[in-house]
Write a protein that holds these residues in place. Structure first.
Motif, mmCIF file in Angstrom:
data_model
loop_
_atom_site.group_PDB
_atom_site.id
_atom_site.type_symbol
_atom_site.label_atom_id
_atom_site.label_comp_id
_atom_site.label_asym_id
_atom_site.label_seq_id
_atom_site.Cartn_x
_atom_site.Cartn_y
_atom_site.Cartn_z
ATOM 1 N N ASP A 142 21.442 12.301 4.427
ATOM 2 C CA ASP A 142 21.869 13.549 3.774
ATOM 3 C C ASP A 142 21.972 14.688 4.782
ATOM 4 O OD1 ASP A 142 21.917 12.207 1.387
ATOM 5 O OD2 ASP A 142 19.917 12.873 0.758
ATOM 6 N N VAL A 143 20.980 14.760 5.686
ATOM 7 C CA VAL A 143 21.002 15.827 6.688
ATOM 8 C C VAL A 143 22.220 15.696 7.586
ATOM 9 C CG1 VAL A 143 19.834 16.748 8.728
ATOM 10 C CG2 VAL A 143 18.524 16.226 6.673
ATOM 11 N N CYS A 144 22.469 14.450 8.053
ATOM 12 C CA CYS A 144 23.626 14.245 8.921
ATOM 13 C C CYS A 144 24.930 14.570 8.205
ATOM 14 C CB CYS A 144 23.642 12.807 9.421
ATOM 15 S SG CYS A 144 22.298 12.425 10.562
ATOM 16 N N GLU A 145 25.003 14.190 6.931
ATOM 17 C CA GLU A 145 26.214 14.485 6.179
ATOM 18 C C GLU A 145 26.396 15.994 6.002
ATOM 19 O OE1 GLU A 145 26.398 12.925 2.208
ATOM 20 O OE2 GLU A 145 28.561 12.613 2.389
ATOM 21 N N ASN A 146 25.288 16.670 5.717
ATOM 22 C CA ASN A 146 25.374 18.132 5.583
ATOM 23 C C ASN A 146 25.772 18.791 6.899
ATOM 24 O OD1 ASN A 146 24.646 18.069 2.890
ATOM 25 N ND2 ASN A 146 22.443 18.280 3.318
ATOM 26 N N ILE A 147 25.228 18.254 8.005
ATOM 27 C CA ILE A 147 25.591 18.805 9.312
ATOM 28 C C ILE A 147 27.071 18.596 9.582
ATOM 29 C CG2 ILE A 147 25.276 18.518 11.800
ATOM 30 C CD1 ILE A 147 22.332 17.982 11.257
ATOM 31 N N GLN A 150 28.924 20.978 7.533
ATOM 32 C CA GLN A 150 28.790 22.297 8.141
ATOM 33 C C GLN A 150 29.696 22.431 9.358
ATOM 34 O OE1 GLN A 150 24.823 23.180 9.413
ATOM 35 N NE2 GLN A 150 25.288 25.299 9.960
ATOM 36 N N ALA A 151 29.732 21.371 10.191
ATOM 37 C CA ALA A 151 30.593 21.392 11.366
ATOM 38 C C ALA A 151 32.064 21.467 10.983
ATOM 39 C CB ALA A 151 30.336 20.140 12.222
ATOM 40 N N LEU A 152 32.434 20.716 9.926
ATOM 41 C CA LEU A 152 33.819 20.786 9.465
ATOM 42 C C LEU A 152 34.161 22.176 8.965
ATOM 43 C CD1 LEU A 152 34.141 17.350 7.596
ATOM 44 C CD2 LEU A 152 35.143 17.987 9.807
ATOM 45 N N GLY A 153 33.193 22.816 8.260
ATOM 46 C CA GLY A 153 33.421 24.182 7.778
ATOM 47 C C GLY A 153 33.595 25.163 8.922
#
Length: 475
Positions: A142-147, A150-153
């Motif tokens: 989940d953390v990696c996916e959120n990161i 976030q990076a895509l954003g």
């Protein structure tokens, strides 16, 4: 399982386990274009199946008691080994010499199955290590996916928003420059035209006065010559004529005297002076006022306060010497006698004497319905109820007045009504000694309420009067 995880810090206290977990994540082959969650979970299907078997074993141990715990330990250890949780040789419990295949969430440490069932951690929140690792892995996913999201954003913000902002900035800055240049060009053009008009007007006025002076000079030179000739003839008659001739020359003498009297006496008139109105310009006055009030060298009188020696007994003065309040009849007290104090009119003077330079100050008049603000000579009369001590009713004071809702400019007893659209909360005054100009203006809008230009022949003091509530010197 979830409740135990929520109660404690997920960071594992064992450095070996943390490093191994991160190494396991690093070993995953991740396609940058593929979602992280699907990559990580795809490689964990087999591990999750074995974890379910371990969970069933734990449930069986909980039902059968402590003897079942020993039977399930090999299964858990095998599950951990097969799932690849440990990349090196597993540590063993120092007390029971058993594999550390359980995790105590209460103490945040690895334990063996005997510690979990009958040892010091039997009443703690414990779980098989494989289960805890699974939870941590899911959290890490989940953390990696959120990161990644976030990076895509951030990447989208950089590529789209910031790029668009940069383009918009260039367009806005270009328009702003064009607007500044256009406004300055318009102001410069208007000012140059006004300059040319005023200079031509001054030139015409100068030529007019010079012509008047030439005419006057020629006229009075001719009159002087005529008077000189008449006097010479009369003196000649007086000194050379005999008695009989002098008596018979009475008529001629009378004509000579009448001719001399007809010359008249010269007198100075305004026609022989340059008319100051030739440089009167609303545009120039407005620009000049704006430059003085808003320019980089804006003037102010921060030290200006009321001179307490001059304050009338009809008024009270605040401790900071900046607010005058009109007193009703009941609380009035007689202050000590002072020759500088106004004793009949509700007046007070400022503490700043002005005889050079440029000065400006602002007075808060929003609470008062009747007041006067202006300047006066230091020689203004202070005693008595006559007009000599009444601001605006003598030749030594120049004030802007508000009374009964009307505004006016007062000097020497003459009032000039002022058209005020909205009631000013503050009134500013500007005195430029060099140009001998006094301006009354409205600070919020910069509008000039009234201006007067005339020679001031002695130092001036700020002058005030109030007969309703209070006024305050702001700066």
């Amino acid at each position: 399982m979830t409740e135990g995880f929520t109660e404690c810090d997920l960071t594992c206290s064992s450095p070996t386990t943390s490093v191994e977990t991160l190494n396991a994540v690093k070993c995953l082959k991740i396609d940058p274009e593929q979602p992280i969650f699907s990559v990580l979970t795809g490689g964990m299907k087999e591990q999750q199946q074995k974890q379910e078997e371990a969970d069933n074993a734990v449930s069986h141990r909980s039902t059968c008691g402590g003897s079942g715990g020993a039977a399930t330990s090999p299964t858990s250890a095998a599950s951990d080994t097969e799932s690849g949780i440990f990349s090196v040789e597993s540590e063993v419990c120092a007390e029971h010499d058993s594999e550390l295949d359980w995790f105590c969430a209460t103490e945040q440490k690895l334990i063996c199955s005997r510690c979990a069932n009958a040892g010091p951690c039997r009443e703690h929140s414990v779980a098989p290590l494989a289960r805890r690792v699974g939870v941590v892995r899911n959290q890490l996913v989940d953390v990696c996916e959120n990161i990644q999201l976030q990076a895509l954003g951030i990447e989208k913000f950089i590529q789209q928003t910031l790029t668009a902002k940069e383009q918009k900035l260039q367009a806005s800055a270009s328009r702003a420059r064009e607007q500044v240049l256009a406004q300055v060009a318009a102001a410069r053009e208007a000012l140059e035209e006004e300059e040319q008009r005023l200079l031509e007007q001054v030139q015409r006025e100068e030529e007019r006065v010079e012509q008047c002076l030439l005419t006057q000079r020629a006229h009075w030179n001719h009159a002087l010559t005529s008077l000189t000739q008449t006097r010479t003839r009369l003196v000649h008659t007086l000194t050379h004529a005999g008695d009989a001739q002098l008596v018979t020359s009475i008529q001629e003498i009378a004509e000579r005297v009448e001719e001399a009297e007809g010359v008249g006496k010269p007198c100075d008139t305004d026609q022989l002076n340059l008319n100051p109105a030739c440089i009167d310009s609303k545009l120039l006055r407005g620009l000049w006022t704006t430059a003085l009030l808003l320019g980089p060298n804006a003037y102010g009188s921060p030290l200006l306060k009321f001179d307490e020696r001059t304050v009338s007994p009809l008024l009270s003065l605040s401790e900071d010497l900046r607010t005058l309040t009109f007193l009703q009849k009941k609380p009035r007290q007689s202050p000590p006698y002072d020759p500088a104090r106004f004793d009949s009119w509700p007046n007070a003077l400022g503490s700043l004497s002005m005889s050079s330079g440029t000065h400006s100050w602002v007075v808060d008049v929003g609470k008062s319905g009747a007041f006067k603000v202006g300047v006066c000579y230091a020689s203004l009369e202070r005693k008595g109820s006559g007009n000599e001590a009444r601001l605006g009713y003598n030749s030594e004071s120049w004030v802007l007045c508000r009374y009964d809702g009307d505004y006016s400019y007062c000097h020497a007893g003459k009032k000039v009504p002022l058209q005020v659209v909205t009631r000013p909360q503050r009134i500013g005054l500007l005195l430029d000694w060099l140009s001998q100009t006094l301006l009354f203006y409205e600070p919020d809008s910069g509008a000039v309420l009234y201006s007067v230009t005339q020679p001031f022949n002695s130092p001036l003091l700020p002058a005030f009067a109030v007969t309703d509530r209070s006024i305050t010197i702001l700066h």
